[in-house]
Design an enzyme around this catalytic site. Structure first.
Site, PDB file in Angstrom:
ATOM      1  N   ALA A  13      44.819  84.758  29.990  1.00 41.95           N
ATOM      2  CA  ALA A  13      45.724  83.520  29.924  1.00 41.95           C
ATOM      3  C   ALA A  13      46.229  83.290  28.606  1.00 41.95           C
ATOM      4  O   ALA A  13      47.368  83.110  28.179  1.00 41.95           O
ATOM      5  CB  ALA A  13      45.145  82.343  30.625  1.00 41.95           C
ATOM      6  N   GLU A  34      38.910  80.944  19.810  1.00 42.32           N
ATOM      7  CA  GLU A  34      37.924  81.381  20.861  1.00 42.32           C
ATOM      8  C   GLU A  34      36.393  81.297  20.085  1.00 42.32           C
ATOM      9  O   GLU A  34      36.531  81.644  19.183  1.00 42.32           O
ATOM     10  CB  GLU A  34      38.391  83.000  20.763  1.00 42.32           C
ATOM     11  CG  GLU A  34      37.376  83.877  21.252  1.00 42.32           C
ATOM     12  CD  GLU A  34      37.064  83.392  22.940  1.00 42.32           C
ATOM     13  OE1 GLU A  34      37.885  83.041  23.613  1.00 42.32           O
ATOM     14  OE2 GLU A  34      35.778  83.489  23.143  1.00 42.32           O
ATOM     15  N   SER A  40      40.651  88.926  24.718  1.00 42.31           N
ATOM     16  CA  SER A  40      41.817  89.967  25.523  1.00 42.31           C
ATOM     17  C   SER A  40      40.837  90.967  26.150  1.00 42.31           C
ATOM     18  O   SER A  40      41.443  92.235  26.010  1.00 42.31           O
ATOM     19  CB  SER A  40      42.844  90.460  24.868  1.00 42.31           C
ATOM     20  OG  SER A  40      43.603  91.237  25.403  1.00 42.31           O
ATOM     21  N   ALA A  42      39.108  93.270  29.809  1.00 42.47           N
ATOM     22  CA  ALA A  42      39.139  93.658  30.833  1.00 42.47           C
ATOM     23  C   ALA A  42      38.027  93.124  31.999  1.00 42.47           C
ATOM     24  O   ALA A  42      37.099  94.054  31.798  1.00 42.47           O
ATOM     25  CB  ALA A  42      39.758  94.823  31.407  1.00 42.47           C
ATOM     26  N   CYS A  44      37.253  92.722  34.706  1.00 38.37           N
ATOM     27  CA  CYS A  44      37.179  93.506  36.043  1.00 38.37           C
ATOM     28  C   CYS A  44      36.450  95.058  35.740  1.00 38.37           C
ATOM     29  O   CYS A  44      36.273  95.433  36.798  1.00 38.37           O
ATOM     30  CB  CYS A  44      38.381  93.671  36.588  1.00 38.37           C
ATOM     31  SG  CYS A  44      39.325  92.129  36.692  1.00 38.37           S
ATOM     32  N   ARG A  72      50.750  90.918  15.839  1.00 42.90           N
ATOM     33  CA  ARG A  72      51.620  90.006  16.411  1.00 42.90           C
ATOM     34  C   ARG A  72      51.679  88.631  15.690  1.00 42.90           C
ATOM     35  O   ARG A  72      52.020  87.672  16.428  1.00 42.90           O
ATOM     36  CB  ARG A  72      50.907  89.706  17.695  1.00 42.90           C
ATOM     37  CG  ARG A  72      50.852  90.847  18.614  1.00 42.90           C
ATOM     38  CD  ARG A  72      50.452  90.891  20.205  1.00 42.90           C
ATOM     39  NE  ARG A  72      50.235  91.997  20.969  1.00 42.90           N
ATOM     40  CZ  ARG A  72      50.083  92.163  22.145  1.00 42.90           C
ATOM     41  NH1 ARG A  72      50.126  91.074  22.755  1.00 42.90           N
ATOM     42  NH2 ARG A  72      50.163  93.505  22.860  1.00 42.90           N
ATOM     43  N   VAL A  82      36.504  74.679  20.424  1.00 48.83           N
ATOM     44  CA  VAL A  82      36.986  73.553  20.536  1.00 48.83           C
ATOM     45  C   VAL A  82      36.112  72.503  21.327  1.00 48.83           C
ATOM     46  O   VAL A  82      35.664  73.035  22.310  1.00 48.83           O
ATOM     47  CB  VAL A  82      38.610  73.693  21.365  1.00 48.83           C
ATOM     48  CG1 VAL A  82      39.097  72.219  21.618  1.00 48.83           C
ATOM     49  CG2 VAL A  82      39.503  74.573  20.385  1.00 48.83           C
ATOM     50  N   ASN A 304      47.127  86.417  33.597  1.00 49.62           N
ATOM     51  CA  ASN A 304      48.208  87.221  32.765  1.00 49.62           C
ATOM     52  C   ASN A 304      49.803  86.711  33.042  1.00 49.62           C
ATOM     53  O   ASN A 304      50.470  86.004  32.102  1.00 49.62           O
ATOM     54  CB  ASN A 304      48.328  88.562  32.898  1.00 49.62           C
ATOM     55  CG  ASN A 304      47.181  89.232  32.053  1.00 49.62           C
ATOM     56  OD1 ASN A 304      47.355  89.647  31.057  1.00 49.62           O
ATOM     57  ND2 ASN A 304      46.010  89.512  32.874  1.00 49.62           N
ATOM     58  N   ARG A 441      54.641  96.310  64.204  1.00 50.77           N
ATOM     59  CA  ARG A 441      55.283  96.785  65.332  1.00 50.77           C
ATOM     60  C   ARG A 441      54.634  96.190  66.591  1.00 50.77           C
ATOM     61  O   ARG A 441      54.871  95.435  67.549  1.00 50.77           O
ATOM     62  CB  ARG A 441      55.233  98.335  65.408  1.00 50.77           C
ATOM     63  CG  ARG A 441      56.478  98.763  66.272  1.00 50.77           C
ATOM     64  CD  ARG A 441      56.455 100.311  66.449  1.00 50.77           C
ATOM     65  NE  ARG A 441      55.237 100.850  66.999  1.00 50.77           N
ATOM     66  CZ  ARG A 441      54.872 102.080  66.904  1.00 50.77           C
ATOM     67  NH1 ARG A 441      56.106 102.790  66.276  1.00 50.77           N
ATOM     68  NH2 ARG A 441      53.856 102.662  67.408  1.00 50.77           N
TER      69      ARG A 441
END
Lengths: 451, 451
Positions: A13, A34, A40, A42, A44, A72, A82, A304, A441
């Site tokens: 996020a 952080e 960043s 994964a 999973c 970036r 924090v 994300n 159906r």
């Protein structure tokens, strides 16, 4: 001078918001704090690292800290925790290398994530007992299995993490016991999925203990067994995967409102009760597309997507964070299982629906085409309106078809409309009536008859 | 006494309508006249019979004639050809075993299907030159390849039949040439799909001749070569697959109106210009969900769905036949390609849209998960409204994702809405952002910037 956008937490996020805000509006100063070293990544993918099919943990990192900084232009500070949010002064208190400082912000995003629930079992602190939530835990489990003489594993919890870890450890040759206090694994996937997954787990040698609460773990420094009400089951390693809880303490202490799910409450733009403070990811609530009620969906895509939308809003283009359908998919050895929307009858009734459902089994390809596998599809709809509320799919291939149901749920299609979709057919890919269409159906017919 | 429902043609549309009408209203007398012997077969499976992966042609029959008669109580008469429709007297003229008789109807369904286009090439009647549309043709091709000494094959036409037959014959060891008069194969799949399929066909040893019109076939009773403008290419067997044309002569002769596509025009219930005469399947038009204009989509799902809806209407429950998106999927050796909606810019503009499109390539699974394959996704949307108009997907796995786009097209979602769908993610099944979502994200961004 542009605004200062401070992000707490450098995972999905937070980094999505940071990247999007900076890309859309380079004048903004973006600072990410952080507390750990990994950013960043994964999460999973961790079970597959433990399983041994992914060579290195660093493969799970999507973008490195260095790339965020240099490519970036994000002021990403790892090892910075924090420890306080001060909404009145619009500052955060940051602790790093034993020192503390204040950082002011114009916009703040809380992306503190979640942590694995640690149940108050005896013996949680024994060597060989693990929860799994971050890369360090995955690393520790991986090393423990490789470096110690582990022959039997106990998995506590039959959710998707438990099942993925059962596959990982069984594939490594361990004898695996899985303990679930409820009567079924994968409860949120509904009644038609669980028994199919359970038989398959058993066929792969996983010993299932359903309706079996665990009391604790026993051993002398190192875990030796799992204690149940009436017996002890030997275990050289224990993985406790009984869910996650949002990291909300920092927000709560600052007077930021939590919602009914226990996660941080936000509006349709991801804002908290303070206009300039946003929350996203595993620490924040979302809105369920079917019930329109607050929901807690600590999954990667949501983090994300919501993070990105907030970044766009902060960059100057107000963007709604969207809704969630609770869509999920899990691999269990050779099977896939997927779910979306509302499957639970009680939840549907509470939201004002009159649910009807159908379960069908149909082949994944034309019945005569080599490799066709049975897919079991469940579809739930509201009896009065016909609106599709949710569904599940389980089988050896093609369970990504759940996306068709998820799309129908988001678009508020009726089951009659779903039944008439022009989906793709050719013998190697589907029967003429895709299993989703067949389910629609049958359900449509049963609604008509009862209507 | 119940009504009499007469069906012309015992394939997908006809048998779906017959079965549904009889099941929903057993008082109806249902009579089906089929001029051939095969009923209710999966024509799409024929290339795989020729390829040798389906043992018997009878595997392609969904329900046998005997089952329709005994289990579904349908008066199915094979070897019966309807030679005239008389709307004024509500009768059809039927020819069987050299005799002719009249059959009256209360409702009539025209399900006469389509036939392969036979271009006016020299040498179409040579042995070894085939078109492929019904099971008898598939049988003949299969036997010809097995029983004669065929080393080289020529496929005329780079549509899905041509490509499937190229795969079938190349897999059997023949050296295959494919001739396409247009500049690309699979033209309706759009610009991003064709080059990928073409490279793949070439990598599999198929010799492609694009922009290459065929003049005819040469040989002494048996075909020996394909004649082009400037050269001759040897061929022991020729498959001509240049499309199909609807069988509308019977309807046309009876004053039943044809539409602009050349197929039988129908309303939203599948009715022709005569209230009690319906048409469905490969002989009838449909309505395109995007353009709302008549369309000709001679594909199996449409025939089944429309036939079933008409059966339900005749049984007493008026049911709309739905719309089509032109969704199609094809296997070309190791690749799959799929398309839906409107991809062609001219078609989109004619329908009043201002199309913008994007093409992205993304992995089918998490990038670090074994077996991830590149998927190329194209998405087209209207610039003003953002509405999703169509899309395509090509790659080695996961192309059934086109169904998500097809569902979005039917539901009239905007690309911004598509981008925010909660689709299923886990590393073995998808990247966090499914390739469809990634495409929507990029297209949405480009619309915002240009807007």
């Amino acid at each position: 001078m542009g605004a200062t956008f401070v992000v707490i937490g450098g995972d999905a996020a937070g980094m999505s918001a940071a990247s999007k805000a900076k890309r859309d509006n380079p004048d903004i100063t973006v600072i990410v704090f952080e507390k750990g070293e990994w950013v960043s990544y994964a999460a999973c993918g961790m079970p597959y690292y433990v399983k041994g099919v992914i060579p290195s943990l660093s493969d799970l990192v999507q973008v490195t800290a260095e790339e965020f900084r240099t490519e970036r232009d994000i002021d990403l500070r790892t090892g910075h925790e924090v420890v306080g949010i001060n909404p009145d002064s619009k500052t955060v208190s940051v602790s790093a290398s034993g020192k503390q400082f204040e950082q002011s912000y114009d916009y703040l995003l809380i992306g503190t994530g979640a942590r694995a629930i640690e149940p108050p079992f005896d013996g949680m602190d024994l060597d060989g007992v693990f929860t799994i939530h971050d890369l360090n835990a995955a690393d520790a489990i991986h090393d423990y299995v490789e470096q110690t003489d582990t022959a039997t594993a106990a998995i506590v919890g039959g959710g998707y993490v438990g099942i993925e870890m059962a596959e990982a450890l069984a594939t490594r040759g361990l004898s695996v016991h899985l303990f679930e206090m409820l009567s079924h694994v994968l409860q949120p996937f509904g009644e038609s999925v669980s028994p199919i997954i359970e038989s398959h787990l058993e066929s792969k040698g996983v010993e299932l203990h359903l309706d079996t609460p665990v009391s604790g773990f026993v051993g002398d420094e190192i875990v030796e067994s799992v204690e149940l009400e009436a017996e002890m089951v030997p275990a050289d390693i224990v993985i406790v995967g009984v869910g996650v809880t949002p990291n909300v303490e920092l927000a709560d202490a600052a007077g930021i409102e939590l919602g009914e799910t226990g996660a941080i409450a936000t509006d349709e733009y991801g804002r908290t009760n303070y206009d300039e403070i946003f929350a996203a990811g595993d620490c924040a609530e979302t809105t369920n597309v079917v019930t329109a009620a607050p929901d807690y969906v600590p999954l990667a895509l949501t983090a994300n997507r919501v993070g990105r939308a907030i970044g766009q809003t902060i960059a100057g283009t107000p963007t709604k964070i969207g809704t969630t359908a609770g869509t999920a998919i899990v691999k269990a050895f050779d099977l896939g299982a997927a779910r979306t929307g509302i499957l639970d009858e009680t939840v549907a009734r509470t939201a004002g629906f009159d649910p009807v459902s159908v379960e069908i089994t149909a082949p994944s390809r034309a019945h005569y085409y080599p490799g066709a596998e049975d897919l079991t599809v469940t579809l739930v709809a509201d009896k009065q309106s016909g609106r599709v509320l949710g569904g599940s799919v389980v089988g050896r291939e093609g369970v990504k078809r759940i996306d068709t149901v998820a799309t129908a749920v988001h678009a508020e299609l009726t089951v009659a409309e779903l039944q008439q979709l022009d989906l793709a057919y050719a013998p190697p890919f589907s029967p003429v009536w895709d299993p989703i269409l067949s389910a629609a159906r049958v359900l449509s017919g049963s609604i008509e008859k009862s209507g």
